[in-house]
Design a protein around this motif. Structure first.
Motif, PDB file in Angstrom:
ATOM      1  N   GLY A 248       6.448  -4.703   6.729  1.00 27.32           N
ATOM      2  CA  GLY A 248       7.430  -3.525   7.026  1.00 27.32           C
ATOM      3  C   GLY A 248       7.295  -2.487   5.864  1.00 27.32           C
ATOM      4  O   GLY A 248       6.735  -2.699   4.831  1.00 27.32           O
ATOM      5  N   ILE A 249       8.031  -1.347   5.813  1.00 26.54           N
ATOM      6  CA  ILE A 249       8.289  -0.375   4.971  1.00 26.54           C
ATOM      7  C   ILE A 249       9.312  -0.721   3.937  1.00 26.54           C
ATOM      8  O   ILE A 249      10.564  -1.160   4.165  1.00 26.54           O
ATOM      9  N   CYS A 250       9.127  -0.838   2.532  1.00 25.06           N
ATOM     10  CA  CYS A 250      10.061  -1.149   1.617  1.00 25.06           C
ATOM     11  C   CYS A 250      10.570  -0.125   0.695  1.00 25.06           C
ATOM     12  O   CYS A 250      11.520  -0.167   0.042  1.00 25.06           O
ATOM     13  N   ARG A 251       9.822   1.166   0.825  1.00 24.42           N
ATOM     14  CA  ARG A 251      10.350   1.972  -0.101  1.00 24.42           C
ATOM     15  C   ARG A 251       9.753   3.500   0.723  1.00 24.42           C
ATOM     16  O   ARG A 251       8.572   3.638   0.888  1.00 24.42           O
ATOM     17  N   ILE A 252      10.740   4.380   0.389  1.00 25.32           N
ATOM     18  CA  ILE A 252      10.220   6.010   0.947  1.00 25.32           C
ATOM     19  C   ILE A 252      11.178   6.522  -0.036  1.00 25.32           C
ATOM     20  O   ILE A 252      12.223   6.479  -0.196  1.00 25.32           O
ATOM     21  N   SER A 253      10.458   7.446  -0.981  1.00 29.49           N
ATOM     22  CA  SER A 253      11.178   8.220  -1.762  1.00 29.49           C
ATOM     23  C   SER A 253      10.612   9.657  -1.821  1.00 29.49           C
ATOM     24  O   SER A 253       9.217   9.896  -1.253  1.00 29.49           O
ATOM     25  N   ILE A 254      11.123  10.701  -2.373  1.00 23.55           N
ATOM     26  CA  ILE A 254      10.720  12.220  -2.462  1.00 23.55           C
ATOM     27  C   ILE A 254      10.501  12.337  -3.986  1.00 23.55           C
ATOM     28  O   ILE A 254      11.251  11.760  -4.586  1.00 23.55           O
TER      29      ILE A 254
ATOM     30  N   LEU B 284       1.222   1.876   7.303  1.00 23.90           N
ATOM     31  CA  LEU B 284       2.040   2.802   7.273  1.00 23.90           C
ATOM     32  C   LEU B 284       1.995   4.257   8.133  1.00 23.90           C
ATOM     33  O   LEU B 284       2.777   4.965   7.993  1.00 23.90           O
ATOM     34  N   ARG B 285       0.884   4.047   9.044  1.00 18.45           N
ATOM     35  CA  ARG B 285       0.606   5.154  10.196  1.00 18.45           C
ATOM     36  C   ARG B 285       1.906   5.585  10.607  1.00 18.45           C
ATOM     37  O   ARG B 285       2.239   6.630  11.127  1.00 18.45           O
ATOM     38  N   ALA B 286       2.567   4.495  11.361  1.00 15.71           N
ATOM     39  CA  ALA B 286       3.899   4.419  12.390  1.00 15.71           C
ATOM     40  C   ALA B 286       5.002   5.280  11.710  1.00 15.71           C
ATOM     41  O   ALA B 286       5.567   6.344  12.148  1.00 15.71           O
ATOM     42  N   ALA B 287       5.127   4.930  10.278  1.00 15.68           N
ATOM     43  CA  ALA B 287       6.258   5.539   9.526  1.00 15.68           C
ATOM     44  C   ALA B 287       5.730   6.964   9.309  1.00 15.68           C
ATOM     45  O   ALA B 287       6.864   7.697   9.391  1.00 15.68           O
ATOM     46  N   VAL B 288       4.602   7.307   8.608  1.00 13.30           N
ATOM     47  CA  VAL B 288       4.443   8.952   8.564  1.00 13.30           C
ATOM     48  C   VAL B 288       4.582   9.463   9.869  1.00 13.30           C
ATOM     49  O   VAL B 288       4.999  10.594   9.864  1.00 13.30           O
TER      50      VAL B 288
ATOM     51  N   ALA C  77       6.513  13.298  -0.401  1.00  8.62           N
ATOM     52  CA  ALA C  77       7.085  11.748  -0.215  1.00  8.62           C
ATOM     53  C   ALA C  77       6.121  10.794  -0.619  1.00  8.62           C
ATOM     54  O   ALA C  77       5.101  10.934   0.043  1.00  8.62           O
ATOM     55  N   ILE C  78       6.660   9.718  -0.867  1.00 12.21           N
ATOM     56  CA  ILE C  78       5.793   8.556  -1.034  1.00 12.21           C
ATOM     57  C   ILE C  78       6.283   7.345  -0.201  1.00 12.21           C
ATOM     58  O   ILE C  78       7.600   7.294  -0.063  1.00 12.21           O
ATOM     59  N   ILE C  79       5.562   6.742   0.795  1.00  9.43           N
ATOM     60  CA  ILE C  79       5.889   5.543   1.569  1.00  9.43           C
ATOM     61  C   ILE C  79       5.156   4.216   0.950  1.00  9.43           C
ATOM     62  O   ILE C  79       3.895   4.410   0.759  1.00  9.43           O
ATOM     63  N   GLU C  80       5.935   3.274   0.789  1.00  9.55           N
ATOM     64  CA  GLU C  80       5.296   2.097   0.438  1.00  9.55           C
ATOM     65  C   GLU C  80       5.485   1.051   1.338  1.00  9.55           C
ATOM     66  O   GLU C  80       6.719   0.813   1.616  1.00  9.55           O
ATOM     67  N   GLY C  81       4.527   0.111   1.411  1.00  9.71           N
ATOM     68  CA  GLY C  81       4.945  -1.069   2.529  1.00  9.71           C
ATOM     69  C   GLY C  81       3.699  -1.880   2.644  1.00  9.71           C
ATOM     70  O   GLY C  81       2.553  -1.634   2.146  1.00  9.71           O
TER      71      GLY C  81
ATOM     72  N   VAL D  87       0.861  -1.196  -0.007  1.00 16.59           N
ATOM     73  CA  VAL D  87      -0.061   0.109   0.028  1.00 16.59           C
ATOM     74  C   VAL D  87       0.926   1.188   0.006  1.00 16.59           C
ATOM     75  O   VAL D  87       1.983   1.106   0.386  1.00 16.59           O
ATOM     76  N   LYS D  88       0.441   2.366  -0.398  1.00 14.20           N
ATOM     77  CA  LYS D  88       1.213   3.671  -0.449  1.00 14.20           C
ATOM     78  C   LYS D  88       0.408   4.676   0.297  1.00 14.20           C
ATOM     79  O   LYS D  88      -0.657   4.516   0.434  1.00 14.20           O
TER      80      LYS D  88
END
Length: 160
Positions: free
Chosen positions: A23-29, A45-49, A15-19, A4-5
Motif C-alpha cells: 500500500g501507499i505509506c506517504r504522499i506529500s507536497i 504506485l500507478r493506481a494512486a497516481v 507531490a511525492i508518493i511512496e509505497g 518505491v517513489k
C-alpha cells in the motif's frame, strides 16, 4: 519490502508518493522541485497516481487504492476518522474529538492530524477551527484554501 517513489505534478506543486505492494505509506507536497524526477511510475504506485490525477481534474471524490499508513494506534484512529469526512464538507477539531469519544482530546487529535502522512487522501485539510477559520496546515494555508475551494465549487446561479 522495499519502498518505491513517484513524483507527479499537481496544481499545488510537485507531490511525492511512496509505497509498495502493501500500500501507499506517504504522499506529500514539495515546496521545491527535485532536481531529478523519474518519468516512470512504479507499478505499485500507478493506481494512486491515476486516482490523484483524477481528483485534481475534478472527476474523483473518493480514493480506492490501498493505504498503509505508518503511525501509532491513536494516530491511525484519528486518520480513519478524517477519511470519514465527506468530500466537500468540513469539521472542527472539537467535533472530531467528540466523534473519537473524548472532547478533551482536542490537542491530541490536532497533533495526530498534523502528523498525517497521506496528503489529500486522508483529508486533514477538511478540519477547520470551530469558528470556521482556516487553521494550521503543513502544506501551507494557501494550499488548504485551494483544496477546500476545489472540493466545493461555487454553485452556478440560474439566469432565468
Amino acid at each position: 519490502m522495499e519502498t518505491v517513489k513517484a513524483y507527479f505534478k499537481t496544481p499545488l506543486g510537485i507531490a511525492i508518493i511512496e509505497g509498495n505492494d502493501e500500500g501507499i505509506c506517504r504522499i506529500s507536497i514539495l515546496d521545491e522541485t527535485p532536481e531529478e524526477i523519474a518519468a516512470e511510475v512504479p507499478a505499485a504506485l500507478r493506481a494512486a497516481v491515476m486516482e490523484l490525477e483524477e481528483y485534481f481534474s475534478g472527476s474523483r471524490q473518493e480514493f480506492t487504492f490501498t493505504l498503509n499508513p505508518q503511525g501509532t494506534d491513536f494516530q491511525k484512529k484519528v486518520w480513519q476518522e478524517l477519511v470519514n469526512i465527506p468530500y466537500g464538507k468540513t469539521t472542527s477539531y472539537q467535533e472530531l474529538s467528540i466523534k473519537l469519544g473524548d472532547v478533551k482530546a482536542i490537542r491530541a487529535v490536532a497533533s495526530a492530524n498534523g502528523k498525517n502522512t497521506l496528503w489529500v487522501v486522508v483529508p486533514c485539510h477538511r478540519v477547520i477551527g470551530s469558528d470556521g477559520s482556516l487553521t494550521g496546515y503543513a502544506g501551507g494555508l494557501w494550499r488548504k484554501k485551494w483544496l477546500l475551494e476545489h472540493e466545493t465549487p461555487p454553485i452556478q446561479q440560474s439566469l432565468f
